[in-house]
Design a protein around this motif. Structure first.
Motif, PDB file in Angstrom:
ATOM      1  N   VAL A  11      31.832  48.276  21.489  1.00  0.00           N
ATOM      2  CA  VAL A  11      31.730  47.501  22.735  1.00  0.00           C
ATOM      3  C   VAL A  11      30.411  46.744  22.721  1.00  0.00           C
ATOM      4  O   VAL A  11      29.331  47.351  22.855  1.00  0.00           O
ATOM      5  CB  VAL A  11      31.806  48.425  23.979  1.00  0.00           C
ATOM      6  N   VAL A  12      30.485  45.439  22.535  1.00  0.00           N
ATOM      7  CA  VAL A  12      29.269  44.621  22.509  1.00  0.00           C
ATOM      8  C   VAL A  12      28.614  44.645  23.890  1.00  0.00           C
ATOM      9  O   VAL A  12      29.289  44.492  24.910  1.00  0.00           O
ATOM     10  CB  VAL A  12      29.610  43.174  22.082  1.00  0.00           C
ATOM     11  N   LYS A  13      27.295  44.888  23.886  1.00  0.00           N
ATOM     12  CA  LYS A  13      26.543  45.059  25.145  1.00  0.00           C
ATOM     13  C   LYS A  13      27.191  46.132  26.021  1.00  0.00           C
ATOM     14  O   LYS A  13      27.274  46.011  27.242  1.00  0.00           O
ATOM     15  CB  LYS A  13      26.419  43.723  25.892  1.00  0.00           C
ATOM     16  N   GLY A  14      27.622  47.190  25.351  1.00  0.00           N
ATOM     17  CA  GLY A  14      28.367  48.247  26.028  1.00  0.00           C
ATOM     18  C   GLY A  14      27.578  48.976  27.087  1.00  0.00           C
ATOM     19  O   GLY A  14      28.156  49.480  28.053  1.00  0.00           O
ATOM     20  N   ASP A  15      26.233  49.042  26.925  1.00  0.00           N
ATOM     21  CA  ASP A  15      25.441  49.756  27.931  1.00  0.00           C
ATOM     22  C   ASP A  15      25.422  49.026  29.263  1.00  0.00           C
ATOM     23  O   ASP A  15      25.052  49.594  30.283  1.00  0.00           O
ATOM     24  CB  ASP A  15      24.015  50.059  27.445  1.00  0.00           C
ATOM     25  N   GLY A  16      25.857  47.767  29.284  1.00  0.00           N
ATOM     26  CA  GLY A  16      25.994  47.029  30.538  1.00  0.00           C
ATOM     27  C   GLY A  16      27.425  47.005  31.052  1.00  0.00           C
ATOM     28  O   GLY A  16      27.696  46.473  32.127  1.00  0.00           O
ATOM     29  N   ARG A  17      28.362  47.602  30.273  1.00  0.00           N
ATOM     30  CA  ARG A  17      29.776  47.557  30.651  1.00  0.00           C
ATOM     31  C   ARG A  17      30.374  48.925  30.962  1.00  0.00           C
ATOM     32  O   ARG A  17      31.192  49.057  31.869  1.00  0.00           O
ATOM     33  CB  ARG A  17      30.595  46.895  29.532  1.00  0.00           C
ATOM     34  N   SER A  18      29.990  49.928  30.179  1.00  0.00           N
ATOM     35  CA  SER A  18      30.582  51.256  30.316  1.00  0.00           C
ATOM     36  C   SER A  18      29.548  52.254  30.820  1.00  0.00           C
ATOM     37  O   SER A  18      28.449  52.349  30.257  1.00  0.00           O
ATOM     38  CB  SER A  18      31.118  51.714  28.950  1.00  0.00           C
ATOM     39  N   VAL A  19      29.902  53.014  31.854  1.00  0.00           N
ATOM     40  CA  VAL A  19      28.958  54.020  32.370  1.00  0.00           C
ATOM     41  C   VAL A  19      28.678  55.100  31.325  1.00  0.00           C
ATOM     42  O   VAL A  19      27.575  55.645  31.261  1.00  0.00           O
ATOM     43  CB  VAL A  19      29.451  54.671  33.684  1.00  0.00           C
ATOM     44  N   SER A  20      29.667  55.406  30.484  1.00  0.00           N
ATOM     45  CA  SER A  20      29.467  56.433  29.463  1.00  0.00           C
ATOM     46  C   SER A  20      28.424  55.983  28.428  1.00  0.00           C
ATOM     47  O   SER A  20      27.563  56.767  28.009  1.00  0.00           O
ATOM     48  CB  SER A  20      30.785  56.758  28.756  1.00  0.00           C
ATOM     49  N   ILE A  21      28.516  54.712  28.021  1.00  0.00           N
ATOM     50  CA  ILE A  21      27.529  54.179  27.066  1.00  0.00           C
ATOM     51  C   ILE A  21      26.167  54.053  27.729  1.00  0.00           C
ATOM     52  O   ILE A  21      25.134  54.377  27.129  1.00  0.00           O
ATOM     53  CB  ILE A  21      27.994  52.820  26.488  1.00  0.00           C
ATOM     54  N   ALA A  22      26.142  53.600  28.988  1.00  0.00           N
ATOM     55  CA  ALA A  22      24.868  53.494  29.717  1.00  0.00           C
ATOM     56  C   ALA A  22      24.194  54.864  29.805  1.00  0.00           C
ATOM     57  O   ALA A  22      22.977  54.985  29.623  1.00  0.00           O
ATOM     58  CB  ALA A  22      25.098  52.927  31.114  1.00  0.00           C
ATOM     59  N   ALA A  23      24.988  55.898  30.071  1.00  0.00           N
ATOM     60  CA  ALA A  23      24.444  57.261  30.140  1.00  0.00           C
ATOM     61  C   ALA A  23      23.845  57.662  28.795  1.00  0.00           C
ATOM     62  O   ALA A  23      22.747  58.227  28.728  1.00  0.00           O
ATOM     63  CB  ALA A  23      25.546  58.240  30.543  1.00  0.00           C
ATOM     64  N   ALA A  24      24.553  57.347  27.700  1.00  0.00           N
ATOM     65  CA  ALA A  24      24.051  57.666  26.364  1.00  0.00           C
ATOM     66  C   ALA A  24      22.752  56.915  26.078  1.00  0.00           C
ATOM     67  O   ALA A  24      21.827  57.460  25.465  1.00  0.00           O
ATOM     68  CB  ALA A  24      25.110  57.346  25.310  1.00  0.00           C
ATOM     69  N   SER A  25      22.658  55.672  26.540  1.00  0.00           N
ATOM     70  CA  SER A  25      21.441  54.875  26.296  1.00  0.00           C
ATOM     71  C   SER A  25      20.236  55.492  26.999  1.00  0.00           C
ATOM     72  O   SER A  25      19.127  55.535  26.447  1.00  0.00           O
ATOM     73  CB  SER A  25      21.642  53.409  26.731  1.00  0.00           C
TER      74      SER A  25
END
Length: 205
Positions: free
Chosen positions: A130-144
């Protein structure tokens, strides 16, 4: 400001995937220290208020969100060492850290949402980049957030052992203080020798 949401996860739930992990890494650009990855599985009830891409949050907000995530969600964190970065290159090392973070989730996830445009080759779980996933998915944002907080603490600890480079503030990134420290103090065991500014100091003519 748009915030990440649960839409990607919800669509995957509809396809029958139940344990969806967001995966992100931090620390590709620094001249020193490990690269760190996190994998996080969140349910809608576990999403803390204000969750966002770690780069868009204040240090205080990141800390509050990390505390909430560590208490509520399923979280796994892993590293690839400086030696591994120098041996296999930073991209492969960041993927190795991601693979280790995913492998540490127990029971394992059945789908991965991975920040970026590449899926690590060692992953056997169905995955989506997911490109720029930390701005799209809460799961990726949490991991970041979790990965950044963990790596920052590692660098603060290393700064106590090796003062003068400013790692407690710059997390190993090539700031003016860090570059001057390299020139004046020299290279530590925690510096990435394959990175040009470090390599050039080690092998000056």
């Amino acid at each position: 400001m748009t915030q990440p949401d649960y839409e990607l996860e919800r669509a995957l739930h509809a396809q029958g995937y139940l344990r969806i992990a967001g995966v992100d890494e931090v620390g590709r650009g620094p001249l020193a220290g490990p690269v760190t990855a996190a994998a996080v599985i969140l349910t809608p009830a576990q999403i803390p208020q204000g969750l966002n891409d770690s780069k868009k949050l204040s240090a205080k907000k990141r800390e509050m969100l990390e505390t909430s995530l560590m208490a509520e969600a399923e979280v796994s964190i892993a590293h690839a060492t400086v030696e591994e970065i120098d041996r296999i290159n930073i991209l492969k090392a960041s993927h190795l850290a991601m693979e280790r973070a995913v492998a540490a989730l127990d029971p394992p996830p059945d789908y991965l949402l991975i920040d970026g445009n590449l899926i690590p080759k060692g992953l056997r779980t169905p995955s989506e980049a997911v490109v720029k996933g930390d701005g799209r998915s809460v799961s990726i944002a949490a991991a970041s957030i979790v990965a950044k907080m963990c790596r920052d603490r590692v660098m603060v600890d290393l700064a106590q052992q090796h003062p003068g480079y400013g790692w407690e503030k710059n997390a190993g990134y090539p700031t003016k203080q860090h570059r001057e420290g390299l020139q004046n103090i020299g290279v530590t065991p925690h510096h990435r020798r394959s990175f040009k500014p470090v390599h050039n100091i080690l092998y000056q003519e």
